[in-house]
Design an enzyme around this catalytic site. Structure first.
Site, short mmCIF file in Angstrom:
data_model
loop_
_atom_site.label_atom_id
_atom_site.label_comp_id
_atom_site.label_asym_id
_atom_site.label_seq_id
_atom_site.Cartn_x
_atom_site.Cartn_y
_atom_site.Cartn_z
N TYR A 197 -41.32 37.90 9.89
CA TYR A 197 -41.01 37.93 8.32
C TYR A 197 -39.60 38.25 7.57
O TYR A 197 -39.26 37.76 6.66
CB TYR A 197 -42.12 39.04 7.52
CG TYR A 197 -41.86 39.35 5.80
CD1 TYR A 197 -42.46 38.45 5.03
CD2 TYR A 197 -41.32 40.61 5.13
CE1 TYR A 197 -42.06 38.47 4.05
CE2 TYR A 197 -40.72 40.75 4.12
CZ TYR A 197 -41.21 40.06 3.50
OH TYR A 197 -40.69 40.01 2.04
N TYR A 249 -44.25 38.05 -9.40
CA TYR A 249 -44.30 38.86 -9.22
C TYR A 249 -44.65 39.85 -10.99
O TYR A 249 -46.11 38.85 -11.30
CB TYR A 249 -43.00 40.54 -8.79
CG TYR A 249 -42.57 39.94 -8.06
CD1 TYR A 249 -42.98 40.05 -6.44
CD2 TYR A 249 -41.10 39.21 -7.51
CE1 TYR A 249 -42.80 39.54 -5.23
CE2 TYR A 249 -40.56 39.68 -6.60
CZ TYR A 249 -41.86 39.00 -5.66
OH TYR A 249 -40.88 38.57 -4.48
N VAL A 267 -35.23 37.75 -4.53
CA VAL A 267 -34.44 38.83 -4.96
C VAL A 267 -32.75 38.05 -3.92
O VAL A 267 -31.89 39.06 -4.84
CB VAL A 267 -34.80 40.26 -3.53
CG1 VAL A 267 -36.22 40.95 -4.91
CG2 VAL A 267 -34.62 39.58 -2.51
N1 GLU Z 1 -36.89 40.31 2.05
C1 GLU Z 1 -37.38 41.03 0.82
C2 GLU Z 1 -38.33 42.48 0.92
O1 GLU Z 1 -39.03 42.07 1.90
C3 GLU Z 1 -37.78 40.36 -0.08
C4 GLU Z 1 -38.35 40.66 -1.56
C5 GLU Z 1 -38.21 39.27 -2.60
O2 GLU Z 1 -37.53 37.87 -2.52
O3 GLU Z 1 -38.72 39.72 -3.75
O4 GLU Z 1 -37.78 42.96 0.52
#
Ligand code: GLU
Length: 314
Positions: A197, A249, A267
């Site tokens: 991940y 989200y 993000v």
């Molecule tokens: N690497 C980030 C996390 O898992 C991704 C979150 C995102 O891009 O919204 O916290």
């Protein structure tokens, strides 16, 4: 009814959007949960469109690469659905969460079944499905290869520094994965899923790459340029529905209200969007809203659908 938008105007439109949005940069805050992302220049802005008939238009910083982060969740969802089919829906829901991307609270209440595949918990289940199904290969290689082929760019790569940083600061993701393991909703070893991940989030691509890579979702699941069937028509429709309802989200409703197309944010400041039957779009600007979505990127997409009439609700 206004005049239908003429596609030949796309290049000029993207230039106009960048010119209009550039002076408004400065709102929002670059992701700072890991040092490697906190160092990104907030004054970047790029937009790219690839049409289903193979034309590409770019403006601003559209050829610069950035960390795709959660945009990777759309590609892994596609892969997992192809690998395990509808069984995936035993393990993850398809309702908007209304909670932040890395929330633990809902997951405890709902006994380890994440609300949808585009929040972190759901994406971890999806990655677990891929890890479990590709035991003989490093699963991240399968994910990277899938994205390279979709982007028609063998140079797409993982940023090792970001991946290391994600791992070193991955306390919440680790908590989510362990909680799901405790509920019996994580098949593979937790560390293997987390590593995969973190690496998929650390893939770097440009807007031009991403607008090309997402094209199969604008064309009923088949890549319109290579002719390759990536997922069924029903699968593509469903992923688009999940992006529309869950892609931003706890700001997914607001994004549908303002822009009106299926899309997924990350993000790193990127957003990938689909205009069914017409095109893939990608925008990038690193400063984020409190919910973790690109402020200027959302504004650019809002101007795009307003000017073209390409909202799916038009
Ligand atoms: N690497 C980030 C996390 O898992 C991704 C979150 C995102 O891009 O919204 O916290």
């Amino acid at each position: 009814m206004t005049q239908p938008f003429d596609d030949a105007e796309l290049g000029a439109l993207l230039d106009r959007i960048v010119a209009a949005v550039l002076p408004t940069l400065g709102q929002g805050k670059v992701a700072d949960y890991i040092p490697a992302l906190a160092a990104v220049d907030p004054n970047k802005l790029g937009i790219a469109v690839t049409t289903v008939d193979g034309r590409q238009f770019v403006a601003g910083d559209a050829r610069e690469t950035f960390s795709i982060q959660s945009i990777s969740k759309v590609f892994t969802l596609t892969m997992a659905l192809e690998l395990v089919g509808d069984d995936l829906w035993q393990r993850v829901g398809r309702e908007p969460s209304g909670t932040p991307f890395n929330s633990l609270v809902q997951l405890e209440y709902e006994r380890g079944i994440p609300r949808n595949p585009l929040i972190n918990a759901g994406a971890l289940v999806v990655t677990d499905a891929i890890v479990a199904a590709t035991a003989s290969n490093p699963p991240i290689k399968a994910i990277l290869d899938f994205i390279r082929v979709r982007a028609a760019n063998p140079g797409v790569r993982i940023d090792g520094e970001v991946a290391q940083s994600e791992k070193a600061w991955g306390y919440r993701n680790s908590a989510l994965a362990n909680l799901m393991k405790a509920f019996g909703n994580m098949k593979s070893p937790v560390n293997e899923v987390l590593d995969t991940y973190f690496s998929q989030c650390s893939i770097v691509m440009s807007c031009a790459d991403l607008s090309r890579a997402i094209l199969y979702l604008a064309n009923g699941g088949t890549d319109p340029l290579s002719g390759e069937k990536i997922i069924s028509e029903q699968g593509a429709r469903r992923i688009n529905a999940i992006m529309l309802t869950c892609g931003h989200y706890d700001a997914s409703g607001d994004f549908a209200f303002r822009v009106g197309v299926p899309a997924k944010s990350g993000v790193g400041g990127g957003i990938v969007a689909v205009v069914p039957g017409r095109m893939g779009i990608a925008v990038w600007s690193p400063a984020l809203s409190p919910q973790g979505n690109s402020v200027a990127g959302t504004r650019a997409l809002e101007q795009f659908t307003a000017a073209t009439g390409y909202s799916i609700f038009e």
